[in-house]
Each structure stands twice: as structure tokens, then as C-alpha cells.
Design an enzyme around this catalytic site. Sequence first.
Site, PDB file in Angstrom:
ATOM      1  N   SER A 142       0.508  -1.664  -0.076  1.00 25.67           N
ATOM      2  CA  SER A 142       0.193   0.041  -0.014  1.00 25.67           C
ATOM      3  C   SER A 142       1.183   1.401   0.167  1.00 25.67           C
ATOM      4  O   SER A 142       2.023   1.843   0.328  1.00 25.67           O
ATOM      5  CB  SER A 142      -0.745  -0.102   1.255  1.00 25.67           C
TER       6      SER A 142
HETATM    7  N1  SAH Z   1       0.290  -5.612   3.894  1.00 28.73           N
HETATM    8  C1  SAH Z   1       0.672  -5.741   2.948  1.00 28.73           C
HETATM    9  C2  SAH Z   1       0.303  -5.575   1.285  1.00 28.73           C
HETATM   10  C3  SAH Z   1      -1.257  -6.462   1.313  1.00 28.73           C
HETATM   11  S1  SAH Z   1      -0.963  -6.421  -0.120  1.00 28.73           S
HETATM   12  C4  SAH Z   1       2.325  -5.588   2.697  1.00 28.73           C
HETATM   13  O1  SAH Z   1       2.485  -4.319   3.792  1.00 28.73           O
HETATM   14  O2  SAH Z   1       2.981  -5.370   1.993  1.00 28.73           O
HETATM   15  C5  SAH Z   1      -2.489  -7.851   0.162  1.00 28.73           C
HETATM   16  C6  SAH Z   1      -1.761  -9.119   0.729  1.00 28.73           C
HETATM   17  O3  SAH Z   1      -3.538 -10.200   0.996  1.00 28.73           O
HETATM   18  C7  SAH Z   1      -1.745 -10.247  -0.721  1.00 28.73           C
HETATM   19  O4  SAH Z   1      -0.680 -10.715  -0.078  1.00 28.73           O
HETATM   20  C8  SAH Z   1      -2.426 -11.051  -0.940  1.00 28.73           C
HETATM   21  O5  SAH Z   1      -2.123 -12.487  -1.394  1.00 28.73           O
HETATM   22  C9  SAH Z   1      -2.893 -11.357   0.579  1.00 28.73           C
HETATM   23  N2  SAH Z   1      -4.573 -11.759   1.039  1.00 28.73           N
HETATM   24  C10 SAH Z   1      -5.127 -11.688  -0.153  1.00 28.73           C
HETATM   25  N3  SAH Z   1      -6.342 -13.081   0.457  1.00 28.73           N
HETATM   26  C11 SAH Z   1      -6.165 -12.967   1.804  1.00 28.73           C
HETATM   27  C12 SAH Z   1      -7.050 -14.315   3.171  1.00 28.73           C
HETATM   28  N4  SAH Z   1      -7.925 -14.903   2.568  1.00 28.73           N
HETATM   29  N5  SAH Z   1      -5.991 -14.814   3.072  1.00 28.73           N
HETATM   30  C13 SAH Z   1      -4.754 -14.122   4.310  1.00 28.73           C
HETATM   31  N6  SAH Z   1      -3.371 -13.336   2.973  1.00 28.73           N
HETATM   32  C14 SAH Z   1      -4.232 -12.406   1.666  1.00 28.73           C
END
Ligand code: SAH
Length: 234
Positions: free
Chosen positions: A84
Site C-alpha cells: 500500500s
Molecule cells: N500489507 C501488505 C500488502 C498487502 S497486499 C504489505 O505491507 O506489503 C494484500 C495481501 O493480502 C496480498 O499479499 C494477498 O496475497 C493477501 N491475501 C489475500 N487474501 C488473503 C487471505 N484470505 N488471507 C491472507 N492473506 C490474503
Amino acid sequence: MRFIFKVLVLGIIYLFATFSHSQINFKQLRENMIKEQLLARDINDPATLNAMRNVPRHEFVPAKMQPYAYTDNPLSIGMGQTISQPYIVAYMTQILKLKKHHRVLEVGTGSGYQAAILGQIVDSVYTIEIVEVLAITAKNRLSALGYDNIHVKSGDGYLGWPEKGPFDAIIVTAGAEEIPEPLLKQLKEGGSMIIPVGPHNGVRELLLITNKSGKIKTKAVMAVRFVPLTRKDN
Ligand code: SAH
């Protein structure tokens, strides 16, 4: 002969690129980010600002993206996922009003950057990532950088981490279509959750959910775009 020439030219370009990266003053870029993107907006919580100042965001993005790590944008981290925008990371952190003794759950580890920010403020962070290779990479990166109060696991974060709960705060960094019931159950009384909710193909609302003596209150605080929260069985 032409081949040797090509190899030489590519080698020089590579050396130049490596050299120019090492010349970037990331600390200065980070200070500018704090001034122009956070203080200039509504980020004023000292603990959040301090965390954003300490964590080297460029270490959480692929090498070729490092020069852009401190720009006012989300960035691609591979596997179709994004880290983000700095302001959103800070906003979601600040709104949780974290205290040192708090135990925090993050859903969507991605690069591990948001978890590292949380880990600067609270004693223990639990973070779940559904894409196994991202979970492993983030885990290795966080331990290489010395962040030892962050626990990473690969799995479906929709279900939370019941063995480690309940949590003082929950942060979901992937967009959900509805508020996951298991997460509500793992939120402590007096705790807060921040989560983007809305349709997968549109703009979502960032919801601040609080549990006040067992009563759940929901407040929409900002319109946002996030990659979708996926499920293992989808
Ligand atoms: N917080 C992260 C960015 C998040 S992007 C950072 O600081 O880099 C969103 C992430 O959520 C992605 O990596 C995606 O694979 C993950 N995601 C999506 N659905 C999910 C779920 N059900 N459980 C855990 N992770 C999930």
C-alpha cells in the site's frame, strides 16, 4: 566479437544501475515522505510517525522498484500483489490507537512492510498471508532485518488466528466483500479493527469497527482501492 561487445555493454549498464542504487539516500527520501505525505495530511500520532521513520520501506520492494519505494503510490511486489501507499499504511496504523502491550493481527502480510510498522509500536504482531511464497519471503525478510516480534504464517486470514487471539487490534490489508465473522469473534472487548469492505470490482470503504462492551460499532472512514481478499477454495 559482437557478442563480447554486447556482454561488455550490458555489464557496464548493470554496474551503473547497481552503483546508482547504492548512491540513493533512502534516509532522506524517507524524511521527505514523512513531511510531504504524512505530516502534510492528517498523520500526527508520534508512534506511527516514528515507525514510518524507522522502517526501511525500500527493503520490502523488489530491487528494481527501490528508487520508487518512497513515492506517494502503492507499488507492485510481484505475484500480482501490491504494497500500500505509505499514507494508507500510516492512516490504518494511526487509527488503531495502538499501545505497547497490544497484540495485533494482520491479514494480508504481502511484503511484510505493514507488519514491520506495527511491530515497531506493539509487543507482538501475528500476520497471515494466503500466498505461501509471499509468506515465506516476508518471514525471511523480517528475520533478516531483525524484526523478531512478528509471527508470520501462511493460510486463509479470513479465519483469523484463533490460537493466538483474542486481539487488541486487527488490520486487514486486502479488500473483503463482507466483514469476516471469525475476525469479529477474535476482537477483544475494547478492541478495534480496520478493514476495506466493498465489491471486488469497485471502490471499497475503509471500515473502523470497534467492540465496546460486546457491542459492535462500524464507521466508514475513507474510500480506498485494495487487492481482493481471496479464499483458499476460490
Ligand atoms: N500489507 C501488505 C500488502 C498487502 S497486499 C504489505 O505491507 O506489503 C494484500 C495481501 O493480502 C496480498 O499479499 C494477498 O496475497 C493477501 N491475501 C489475500 N487474501 C488473503 C487471505 N484470505 N488471507 C491472507 N492473506 C490474503
